[in-house]
Write an enzyme that holds these catalytic residues in place. Structure first.
Site, mmCIF file in Angstrom:
data_model
loop_
_atom_site.group_PDB
_atom_site.id
_atom_site.type_symbol
_atom_site.label_atom_id
_atom_site.label_comp_id
_atom_site.label_asym_id
_atom_site.label_seq_id
_atom_site.Cartn_x
_atom_site.Cartn_y
_atom_site.Cartn_z
ATOM 1 N N VAL A 158 25.888 56.124 56.095
ATOM 2 C CA VAL A 158 25.586 54.700 56.285
ATOM 3 C C VAL A 158 24.069 54.513 56.321
ATOM 4 O O VAL A 158 23.380 55.105 57.156
ATOM 5 C CB VAL A 158 26.233 54.182 57.589
ATOM 6 C CG1 VAL A 158 25.879 52.712 57.791
ATOM 7 C CG2 VAL A 158 27.742 54.396 57.562
ATOM 8 N N LYS A 159 23.585 53.707 55.378
ATOM 9 C CA LYS A 159 22.140 53.508 55.252
ATOM 10 C C LYS A 159 21.758 52.236 56.013
ATOM 11 O O LYS A 159 22.329 51.161 55.787
ATOM 12 C CB LYS A 159 21.795 53.388 53.770
ATOM 13 C CG LYS A 159 20.349 53.613 53.445
ATOM 14 C CD LYS A 159 20.205 53.651 51.925
ATOM 15 C CE LYS A 159 18.792 53.858 51.485
ATOM 16 N NZ LYS A 159 18.658 53.655 50.042
ATOM 17 N N ILE A 160 20.768 52.394 56.896
ATOM 18 C CA ILE A 160 20.416 51.325 57.827
ATOM 19 C C ILE A 160 18.926 51.049 57.732
ATOM 20 O O ILE A 160 18.120 51.992 57.758
ATOM 21 C CB ILE A 160 20.791 51.781 59.263
ATOM 22 C CG1 ILE A 160 22.289 52.003 59.296
ATOM 23 C CG2 ILE A 160 20.261 50.852 60.338
ATOM 24 C CD1 ILE A 160 22.984 51.773 60.549
ATOM 25 N N THR A 218 21.887 54.785 47.176
ATOM 26 C CA THR A 218 21.966 53.461 46.557
ATOM 27 C C THR A 218 21.241 52.487 47.482
ATOM 28 O O THR A 218 20.894 52.847 48.607
ATOM 29 C CB THR A 218 23.429 52.991 46.407
ATOM 30 O OG1 THR A 218 23.995 52.795 47.718
ATOM 31 C CG2 THR A 218 24.277 53.994 45.653
ATOM 32 N N ALA A 245 25.186 54.516 51.429
ATOM 33 C CA ALA A 245 25.625 53.145 51.145
ATOM 34 C C ALA A 245 25.016 52.237 52.204
ATOM 35 O O ALA A 245 25.204 52.462 53.401
ATOM 36 C CB ALA A 245 27.151 53.074 51.184
#
Ligand code: E4P
Length: 214
Positions: A82-84, A27, A56
């Protein structure tokens, strides 16, 4: 090669899952904003639906805040990644989250050297955006070729997740280049199914079947 769906639309994810196209989900804030719902609520619902990894994205740009947001997102479910976004502070956050055993996906990658830094920081996934490079007349798939080569040269553990996919040829070339994962909009998966000779063959079989004695 794993198939992820690039979507925050739960009904679309359900339909794709039934067809075997959901080894995971990506996402981003643009996709979640389209749902009109809170990020955490959307991610929670997707994680109930899907066994694979669900990326996310954090929206902070400072490492401390990214880590704080990341830890909150990771509490939602065991399969949250965890998308960074790629930036210096992002790499600090990736190292800290990785040392806490939290999976990360570094996004908005447009050069092979960015991808090298991401792997050295200990990210689980790297997301090079091929379509957005093609859009500005660069060769998006050349980026994938370079990243897969570098990761193979140094036996790096980070998985290559080909993102910003626009059409089936991106998927074909990703598979030929041994990318680990492609993340696609639903409509690209649907395009993979179709072939005019298949449609023609089905029509002929139905016609011949109708001529069989009852
Ligand atoms: C991937 O993680 C991104 O959400 C996505 O692939 C971006 O694609 P776009 O360039 O079509 O927005």
């Amino acid at each position: 090669m794993q198939f992820y769906i690039d979507s925050a639309d739960i009904e679309e994810i359900r339909q794709a899952n039934k067809r075997g196209w959901v080894d995971g989900v990506t996402t981003n804030p643009t996709l979640v904003a389209k749902t009109g719902r809170k990020n955490a609520d959307v991610i929670k619902d997707i994680c109930k639906e899907v066994k694979g990894l669900v990326s996310a994205e954090v929206i902070s740009l400072q490492a401390d805040e990214m880590v704080r947001e990341g830890l909150e997102l990771a509490k939602i479910a065991d399969n949250v990644v965890v998308k960074i976004p790629m930036c210096e502070e992002g790499l600090v956050a990736v190292r800290r989250l990785a040392s806490d055993g939290i999976k990360t996906n570094v996004t908005l990658i447009f050069s092979p050297l960015q991808a090298l830094l991401v792997a050295k920081a200990g990210a689980t996934l790297v997301s090079p955006f091929v379509g957005r490079l093609d859009d500005i007349a660069y060769d998006g798939m050349e980026l994938i070729s370079q990243i897969t080569q570098i990761y193979e040269n140094y036996e790096m553990d980070t998985q290559v997740l080909v993102a910003s996919i626009r059409h089936p040829i991106h998927v074909l070339q990703s598979a030929l280049m041994k990318a680990d994962i492609v993340t696609c909009p639903y409509k690209v998966f649907a395009q993979l199914v179709n072939h005019p000779l298949t449609d023609k063959g089905i029509a002929q079989f139905l016609k011949d079947a109708a001529a069989m004695p009852k």
